[in-house]
Scaffold this active site. Structure first.
Site, mmCIF file in Angstrom:
data_model
loop_
_atom_site.group_PDB
_atom_site.id
_atom_site.type_symbol
_atom_site.label_atom_id
_atom_site.label_comp_id
_atom_site.label_asym_id
_atom_site.label_seq_id
_atom_site.Cartn_x
_atom_site.Cartn_y
_atom_site.Cartn_z
ATOM 1 N N GLN A 127 51.264 35.849 29.338
ATOM 2 C CA GLN A 127 51.138 34.629 28.385
ATOM 3 C C GLN A 127 52.472 33.886 28.380
ATOM 4 O OE1 GLN A 127 48.600 34.092 26.894
ATOM 5 N NE2 GLN A 127 49.092 32.572 25.642
ATOM 6 N N GLU A 155 40.810 58.200 36.771
ATOM 7 C CA GLU A 155 41.501 59.762 36.458
ATOM 8 C C GLU A 155 40.926 60.058 35.210
ATOM 9 O OE1 GLU A 155 44.839 60.862 38.559
ATOM 10 O OE2 GLU A 155 44.412 59.892 40.257
#
Ligand SMILES: Cc1cc2nc3c(=O)[nH]c(=O)nc-3n(C[C@H](O)[C@H](O)[C@H](O)COP(=O)(O)OP(=O)(O)OC[C@H]3O[C@@H](n4cnc5c(N)ncnc54)[C@H](O)[C@@H]3O)c2cc1C
Length: 381
Positions: free
Chosen positions: A335, A362
């Site tokens: 941004q 994971e």
């Protein structure tokens, strides 16, 4: 309490950082486009001792601590999170074999694993079981001299690319106690791979299904004891989660460094954009997020090294907190680059795409909350 890194730890971090800057960062976009990492990279990485980071020195490993390993992954991911994370999966396999394998098993696999003459993948997830990994259905039926495997593993990092697959299979009853771990070598009869998955990020590393169709595995490829495979897989993930978090942290730190430099150069309304106080506050917030994430991660790694009773809870908390913080920071950095953040040449959009999966694999960040809350309830007394 000493929060300072030792001289050796600073050296490990710097070595990984400069290797990444020289040998990984310049090629990261090219490898993304190619969808693969050249195998020639791995022996170079292994020369630094990063092929078997926490494998004991007797078998060619570096015998480092989990805390040291997080420094390696943080530093490498500053050049490319996808490459750093791929190495972390290989190291997770090494850690499992070193911790749970017999002397014979270790002698068989670990030297090639540490030199990275053989690259290893970790196969737990299946099309029908991800978060509920103990529901896995890939069967391994006993024969006179080994096992016949039937089933499919999904989302395997390195599927069709790696030389060996540390695979969780069902040898007994339903649930976690019926699971064992075997190593399946590439080229085994009955082993095949699905098409490459088309993904949002981690594009440099191939992801594919791994399929077993009456695939024969010799008895000597069993790791540890039958029925303990789920425990081994979860132990591997404790350390794996630290590494996945460390890689996210390195990627986000790189995004923030790039953003700090960019904001000094980019002008709007007659001044560099780093002179707007609103944006300075935004920078400060990102710095706090990353520094707190780093401290928390290193505490969790230290707990695992100490064998602390609450180490699993801390690994889960660190994975959740660090990967969420790292993704937020990378997204904020995009941004702050305005439209240029969206362009590949500025390097930020790749980091955002790469870090998104760290919140999913994971163990998803929801499953991290499950682990943390379960432990809290158990500790309530
Ligand atoms: C790029 C990539 C690489 C990967 N590499 C590997 C690899 O090398 N080896 C390997 O074994 N796996 C690998 N995975 C698989 C990964 O670990 C799984 O995708 C992950 O564990 C989630 O499983 P799932 O996709 O089946 O989601 P599901 O389990 O179907 O979950 C769907 C949603 O439900 C939520 N959920 C599920 N159960 C609960 C619950 N009890 N409470 C609250 N929320 C819940 C999840 O958090 C998620 O949001 C990889 C995945 C990706 C995307």
């Amino acid at each position: 309490m000493n929060f300072e890194m030792t001289e050796e730890q600073v050296m490990i971090f710097d070595m990984a950082r400069s290797f990444g800057e020289e040998h990984i960062a310049p090629h990261a976009q090219e490898w993304e486009a190619a969808g693969t990492i050249p195998k020639t990279l791995w022996p170079q990485i292994a020369e630094l001792g990063f092929g078997g980071l926490y494998v004991s020195e007797d078998y060619g490993g570096s015998g480092l601590t989990r805390l040291d390993a997080t420094l390696v992954f943080e530093a490498l991911a500053m050049s490319c999170p996808a490459v750093g994370s791929f190495l972390s999966i290989h190291n997770m396999c090494g850690g499992m074999i070193d911790k749970f394998g017999s002397d014979e098993t270790k002698a068989k696999w670990l030297p090639d694993l540490c030199s990275m003459d053989k690259v290893f993948s970790y196969c737990l997830t299946e099309p029908g079981s991800g978060s509920d990994a103990a529901a896995l259905r890939t069967r391994a039926d006993r024969t006179n001299d080994g096992y016949r495997l039937n089933g499919t593993k999904a989302f395997i990092s390195g599927g069709g690319y790696s030389d060996a697959y540390v695979t969780m299979v069902r040898t007994g009853e339903d649930g976690p106690k019926g699971i064992s771990t075997v190593v399946v070598e590439d080229g085994s009869e009955g082993l095949s791979f699905g098409a490459l998955e088309k993904k949002m990020g981690w594009l440099a590393q191939p992801t594919a299904q791994v399929q077993f169709d009456d695939c024969f595995v010799p008895a000597g490829n069993l790791i540890g004891e039958e029925g303990n495979g789920f425990r081994y897989a979860m132990a591997g993930l404790d350390g794996g989660r630290l590494n996945i978090a460390a890689s996210a942290l390195g990627g986000a730190q790189n995004a923030l460094d790039l953003t700090l430099a960019y904001m000094g150069e980019r002008k709007a309304f007659g001044k560099p954009i780093d002179q707007f106080q609103g944006l300075q506050f935004r920078l400060a917030e990102q710095e706090v997020k990353l520094q707190s994430a780093r401290t928390f991660l290193r505490q969790a790694a230290w707990k695992l090294d100490q064998g602390a009773a609450d180490a699993s809870k801390f690994c889960a908390m660190a994975k959740l907190y660090v990967t969420d913080a790292a993704f937020d920071v990378a997204n904020q950095c995009l941004q702050l680059h305005g439209g240029y953040g969206y362009l590949a040449d500025y390097g930020i959009e790749k980091i955002v795409r790469d870090l998104r999966v760290h919140q999913i694999l994971e163990g998803t960040n929801e499953i991290m909350r499950v682990i943390i809350a379960r432990q809290m309830l158990a500790e309530r007394g």
